[in-house]
Design a protein around this motif. Structure first.
Motif, PDB file in Angstrom:
ATOM      1  N   SER A 169      31.093 111.292  54.794  1.00 24.21           N
ATOM      2  CA  SER A 169      31.526 111.612  53.239  1.00 24.21           C
ATOM      3  C   SER A 169      32.200 112.929  53.051  1.00 24.21           C
ATOM      4  O   SER A 169      33.252 112.800  51.965  1.00 24.21           O
ATOM      5  N   ASP A 170      31.949 114.000  53.602  1.00 24.51           N
ATOM      6  CA  ASP A 170      32.739 115.286  53.514  1.00 24.51           C
ATOM      7  C   ASP A 170      33.990 114.903  54.141  1.00 24.51           C
ATOM      8  O   ASP A 170      35.081 115.403  53.529  1.00 24.51           O
ATOM      9  N   TRP A 171      34.216 114.208  55.008  1.00 26.63           N
ATOM     10  CA  TRP A 171      35.735 114.073  55.590  1.00 26.63           C
ATOM     11  C   TRP A 171      36.577 112.877  54.759  1.00 26.63           C
ATOM     12  O   TRP A 171      37.585 113.355  54.559  1.00 26.63           O
ATOM     13  N   MET A 172      35.664 112.075  54.125  1.00 28.45           N
ATOM     14  CA  MET A 172      36.449 111.296  53.013  1.00 28.45           C
ATOM     15  C   MET A 172      36.852 111.927  52.000  1.00 28.45           C
ATOM     16  O   MET A 172      38.074 111.660  51.216  1.00 28.45           O
ATOM     17  N   THR A 173      35.937 112.915  51.414  1.00 32.26           N
ATOM     18  CA  THR A 173      36.158 113.516  50.312  1.00 32.26           C
ATOM     19  C   THR A 173      37.322 114.534  50.653  1.00 32.26           C
ATOM     20  O   THR A 173      38.384 114.721  49.804  1.00 32.26           O
ATOM     21  N   TRP A 174      37.672 115.200  51.686  1.00 35.79           N
ATOM     22  CA  TRP A 174      38.728 115.985  52.130  1.00 35.79           C
ATOM     23  C   TRP A 174      40.010 115.065  52.158  1.00 35.79           C
ATOM     24  O   TRP A 174      40.961 115.521  51.625  1.00 35.79           O
ATOM     25  N   LEU A 175      39.954 113.873  52.816  1.00 41.04           N
ATOM     26  CA  LEU A 175      41.262 112.820  52.585  1.00 41.04           C
ATOM     27  C   LEU A 175      41.597 112.665  51.247  1.00 41.04           C
ATOM     28  O   LEU A 175      42.919 112.950  51.083  1.00 41.04           O
ATOM     29  N   ARG A 176      40.721 112.343  50.636  1.00 37.78           N
ATOM     30  CA  ARG A 176      40.914 112.319  48.996  1.00 37.78           C
ATOM     31  C   ARG A 176      41.622 113.403  48.356  1.00 37.78           C
ATOM     32  O   ARG A 176      42.678 113.501  47.633  1.00 37.78           O
ATOM     33  N   ASN A 177      41.043 114.577  48.583  1.00 33.37           N
ATOM     34  CA  ASN A 177      41.500 115.844  47.911  1.00 33.37           C
ATOM     35  C   ASN A 177      42.668 116.364  48.453  1.00 33.37           C
ATOM     36  O   ASN A 177      43.650 117.082  47.758  1.00 33.37           O
ATOM     37  N   MET A 178      43.370 115.745  49.696  1.00 36.05           N
ATOM     38  CA  MET A 178      44.463 116.353  50.352  1.00 36.05           C
ATOM     39  C   MET A 178      45.732 115.473  49.585  1.00 36.05           C
ATOM     40  O   MET A 178      47.044 115.778  49.630  1.00 36.05           O
ATOM     41  N   GLY A 179      45.326 114.469  48.879  1.00 35.12           N
ATOM     42  CA  GLY A 179      46.360 113.578  48.259  1.00 35.12           C
ATOM     43  C   GLY A 179      47.556 113.386  49.084  1.00 35.12           C
ATOM     44  O   GLY A 179      47.280 112.802  50.344  1.00 35.12           O
ATOM     45  N   SER A 180      48.687 113.154  48.676  1.00 26.61           N
ATOM     46  CA  SER A 180      49.938 112.600  49.429  1.00 26.61           C
ATOM     47  C   SER A 180      50.174 113.987  50.499  1.00 26.61           C
ATOM     48  O   SER A 180      51.290 113.719  51.308  1.00 26.61           O
ATOM     49  N   LYS A 181      49.630 114.960  50.518  1.00 27.70           N
ATOM     50  CA  LYS A 181      49.896 116.033  51.575  1.00 27.70           C
ATOM     51  C   LYS A 181      49.240 115.443  52.810  1.00 27.70           C
ATOM     52  O   LYS A 181      49.587 116.190  53.927  1.00 27.70           O
ATOM     53  N   ALA A 182      48.128 114.658  52.909  1.00 29.05           N
ATOM     54  CA  ALA A 182      47.556 114.004  54.127  1.00 29.05           C
ATOM     55  C   ALA A 182      48.750 112.917  54.647  1.00 29.05           C
ATOM     56  O   ALA A 182      49.510 112.440  54.112  1.00 29.05           O
ATOM     57  N   SER A 183      48.611 113.024  56.137  1.00 34.74           N
ATOM     58  CA  SER A 183      49.437 111.663  56.680  1.00 34.74           C
ATOM     59  C   SER A 183      48.453 111.193  57.788  1.00 34.74           C
ATOM     60  O   SER A 183      47.537 111.528  58.284  1.00 34.74           O
ATOM     61  N   TYR A 184      49.064 109.915  57.820  1.00 38.23           N
ATOM     62  CA  TYR A 184      48.090 108.990  59.097  1.00 38.23           C
ATOM     63  C   TYR A 184      49.167 108.566  59.899  1.00 38.23           C
ATOM     64  O   TYR A 184      50.210 108.105  59.301  1.00 38.23           O
ATOM     65  N   GLY A 185      48.686 107.989  61.047  1.00 37.13           N
ATOM     66  CA  GLY A 185      49.542 107.469  61.922  1.00 37.13           C
ATOM     67  C   GLY A 185      49.332 105.943  62.415  1.00 37.13           C
ATOM     68  O   GLY A 185      48.068 105.632  62.260  1.00 37.13           O
ATOM     69  N   SER A 186      50.286 105.228  62.818  1.00 34.03           N
ATOM     70  CA  SER A 186      50.327 103.910  63.184  1.00 34.03           C
ATOM     71  C   SER A 186      50.940 103.562  64.094  1.00 34.03           C
ATOM     72  O   SER A 186      52.093 104.149  64.290  1.00 34.03           O
TER      73      SER A 186
END
Length: 336
Positions: free
Chosen positions: A152-169
């Motif tokens: 839950s902490d890590w999902m909250t962090w992802l949400r709060n990062m907004g578009s500053k977060a990146s993910y790879g595929s």
């Protein structure tokens, strides 16, 4: 004076007449087809659309040795990485020697043409399902930059990062991409997509801090999670997986409606004769049922799930609908 033919002459004339009729008949009708050679008559090639060390590559190498023994010919694994696996899939679709096949994932065999109309092959028209090999959920992981101690902490962090977060595929339209876009809509975060050539490169970027999240096969990710190099949130399957038994499902951590499995399967060109398809499919199933191969697949990150061409066709149809829905929902295109 007219001479009548003797009995011996008459028999000779009759034999000549019959031979002539037979010759005329054979000229009018095609000769019977020569007996077909046993298949395979030369080494069998398995084309992989991703780099060495990728999950598709590992599944192919897990079965290749035993498959060679079943078929009586060498089975050669060749990596043809690029364009989200479609380069290799197109080579399989265009092959005409009946000895070239592909070990492919969901997107190569279902929605490649939906993602990009310019894709050189159409999965539903140009590829023939042969056999399902194995399945695996994907594991949502985040970088060690994520604060806190729980999913839950890590999902909250992802949400709060907004578009500053990146993910790879491993590329546009791969399960790692489509699954993350589905998660974004279900879990309300907005990480930006960064395509890579394959999952090994994504892991390197996550460990190095260049990425914040990814959906990865457990067989590749868990060793890094256990080594403390990244954090695991949960698996995408509806139930806990034997491939990551210590990890919760995303449903358990409050992310609903995002069930997804990655699968690996063998396919050939659409014109593949049924006799070859059935012989190869039966050989693949026999190999995958073997205890030693099942363990090799498990080590490589796959839960053995042998099924013939009809079982694979049903799964292809289902995933075409599911993944196609994600494409329409998020308006995903190959150039996005």
């Amino acid at each position: 004076m007219m001479h009548h033919p003797t009995r011996r002459q008459f028999e000779a004339l009759l034999l000549a007449s019959l031979c002539g009729a037979a010759s005329a008949q054979s000229a009018r009708q095609p000769a019977p087809a020569a007996p077909q050679q046993p298949w395979p008559t030369k080494p069998v090639r398995l084309l992989i659309g991703f780099p060495p060390g990728s999950v598709q590559d590992l599944s192919a190498r897990a079965i290749s040795e035993q498959l060679s023994k079943q078929l009586g010919q060498p089975v050669i694994v060749e990596n043809k990485a690029g364009a989200s696996g479609t380069i290799a899939a197109d080579q399989v679709a265009k092959s005409i020697d009946w000895h070239t096949f592909g070990v492919m994932n969901n997107s190569q065999l279902t929605i490649a043409k939906m993602l990009n109309p310019a894709t050189a092959y159409d999965p539903s028209r140009d590829l023939a399902p042969v056999a399902l090999i194995g399945v695996t959920p994907l594991l949502l992981v985040v970088s060690n930059a994520a604060p806190g101690a729980t999913s839950s902490d890590w999902m909250t962090w992802l949400r709060n990062m907004g578009s500053k977060a990146s993910y790879g595929s491993p590329g546009v339209g791969t399960p790692g991409h489509l699954g993350m876009e589905l998660l974004k809509s279900r879990a309300s975060f907005d990480a930006v997509h960064v395509p890579y050539q394959g999952n090994p490169q994504i892991i390197t970027a996550l460990n190095g801090g260049q990425l914040h999240a990814a959906l990865l096969p457990p067989g590749l990710a868990l060793q890094h999670v256990r080594a403390g190099k990244m954090k695991a949130v949960g698996v995408t399957s509806g139930r806990r997986s034997p491939l990551a038994s210590e990890q919760p499902t995303l449903r358990e951590v409050g992310v609903l409606g995002a069930d997804l499995e990655l699968w690996t399967a063998m396919a050939g060109p659409a014109g593949l004769p049924a006799a070859i398809r059935d012989k190869l499919g039966a050989a693949v199933i026999e190999v995958v049922k073997d205890d030693e191969t099942r363990q090799r697949l498990l080590t490589a990150g796959w839960q053995a799930a042998p099924s013939n061409h009809e079982g694979l066709r049903i799964r292809m149809k289902s995933d075409t609908q599911t993944l196609g829905g994600i494409i329409m929902l998020r308006n995903i295109r190959a150039d996005s």
